[in-house]
Design an enzyme around this catalytic site. Sequence first.
Site, PDB file in Angstrom:
ATOM      1  N   SER A 164       0.718  -1.143  -0.083  1.00 61.07           N
ATOM      2  CA  SER A 164      -0.056   0.052  -0.197  1.00 61.07           C
ATOM      3  C   SER A 164       0.835   1.203   0.068  1.00 61.07           C
ATOM      4  CB  SER A 164      -0.961  -0.045   1.309  1.00 61.07           C
ATOM      5  OG  SER A 164      -1.946   1.101   1.151  1.00 61.07           O
TER       6      SER A 164
ATOM      7  N   ASP B 150       9.994   5.570 -10.528  1.00 57.28           N
ATOM      8  CA  ASP B 150       9.741   5.921 -11.735  1.00 57.28           C
ATOM      9  C   ASP B 150      10.341   7.229 -12.002  1.00 57.28           C
ATOM     10  OD1 ASP B 150       7.707   4.017 -12.232  1.00 57.28           O
ATOM     11  OD2 ASP B 150       5.858   5.278 -12.212  1.00 57.28           O
TER      12      ASP B 150
ATOM     13  N   LYS C  29      -0.711  -4.333  -3.140  1.00 60.15           N
ATOM     14  CA  LYS C  29      -2.020  -3.711  -2.941  1.00 60.15           C
ATOM     15  C   LYS C  29      -2.183  -2.301  -3.607  1.00 60.15           C
ATOM     16  CE  LYS C  29      -4.748  -2.383   1.018  1.00 60.15           C
ATOM     17  NZ  LYS C  29      -4.901  -0.833   0.489  1.00 60.15           N
TER      18      LYS C  29
END
Length: 464
Positions: free
Chosen positions: A306, A317, A331
């Site tokens: 999460s 990224d 998740k």
Amino acid sequence: MMRKSLIAACAVAALSFGAGVAFQTTVSAPALAETKGTEASSNEDIYRLLDLFGNVFERVRRDYVEPVTDQQLIEAAINGMLSSLDPHSSYLNAENYKDMQVQTKGEFGGLGIEVSMENGLVKVVSPIDDTPAFRAGLQPGDLISHLDGKPVLGLSLQDAVEQMRGKIGTVIKLTIRRDGKQPFDVNLTRDVIQIKSARWHREGDIGYIRLTAFNEKTYDGLKDGIEKLRKEIGTDKLHGFVLDLRNNPGGLLDQAISVSDAFLDAGEIVSTRSRNAEDTQRYNARKGDLTDGLPLVVLINDGSASASEIVAGALQDHHRAIIVGTKSFGKGSVQTIIPLAGHGAMRLTTARYYTPSGRSIQAVGIEPDIEVRQLKVADGAGEQRRRAEADLPNALKNPNAPADKKDADKKPKDSKAAPDAGEDGVDVTPASAADGKAEDYQLSRALDILRGVAIFRERQTSVQ
């Protein structure tokens, strides 16, 4: 009959409200007729199903082998409705809702034990300093077989944790199994447990920061740790940071955004996309990197879930960090806590979150840039795979996955997978780091990477 009439009356009120909203939209006559027909058919189905519910409710209430209260039945029905949607939607009664609010603040009444599950028993990973468990002499590796004389076997980790938590000042008896000793009992008095979600220490010329959860104090703890490590090591000598998110089950979205922002100067951190496209939200970093761009390695494993995955995905990224370890839990959904006046709250999955590059990690997880498995020094075996999000019943599918992958996700999962990671709200520190008896192989490799980067930079500077 009175109860069934009441249920029907509630249904009429709900349906009337829904119809009123629907008719506010301007449509052509044929379309309007079609809409009315569809709506009428839908209303008939709802009445029929509510009648079915009323019949079952009355039969259970009247004929079940033991008396059950109306509240028990209604709450169970609500929870069943929500939990059937996905693994993370659920009903919180007033007591559970209050406990959840306390936990997110970073303190609660409990024993002070970081735990996991092993062969159906609760395993002590590490007692937290200056807590009842620490003062009673509980040790990493201890197994808890009974709580107040009742066996743990058959309980989920969450159920066991809830039983160990409770009102401050109350006593609970734990039956302990320890290698080389006969089982023995320990009586512990529950106390206020303050979860320090950020811990840090120096590893030579590298700063190590571990985040155990994302509660209201996490960002402040991270900021404090960075500042103190810079002073302790010295700004000129500090070669980088390791951010350890292993076995961090997640927590508050705003804290995940703040932690990511701490290492970024600009750009998107995460976006959340719900059922309606217009409700998409994007969260961006503000200028200011607390580490001034120093090299960063983030450690993850299959217990990183999460909020941990939001941080790892954003830093990956933006090429701000090297992600090391094993694939995360996966998740990628957002739960909204919706208070229900006088009746607790419901936790409802309302959106999926996406990394800056547009990746949904739901049921897929974050793949590390460099895979490093945790070695067990005792037998040389690699770490055991535990259950991931994709293994959970009714897990949401990844919208980016190809059709064949979605079909594959429907296949039955291995029922022998280890207990759930990422939803227990307890810190499960990597065993090799917690017990102090074995090398933390993943951390060693992270430190090697940062030292290699430092050597490379120094050589580049000398050549110039």
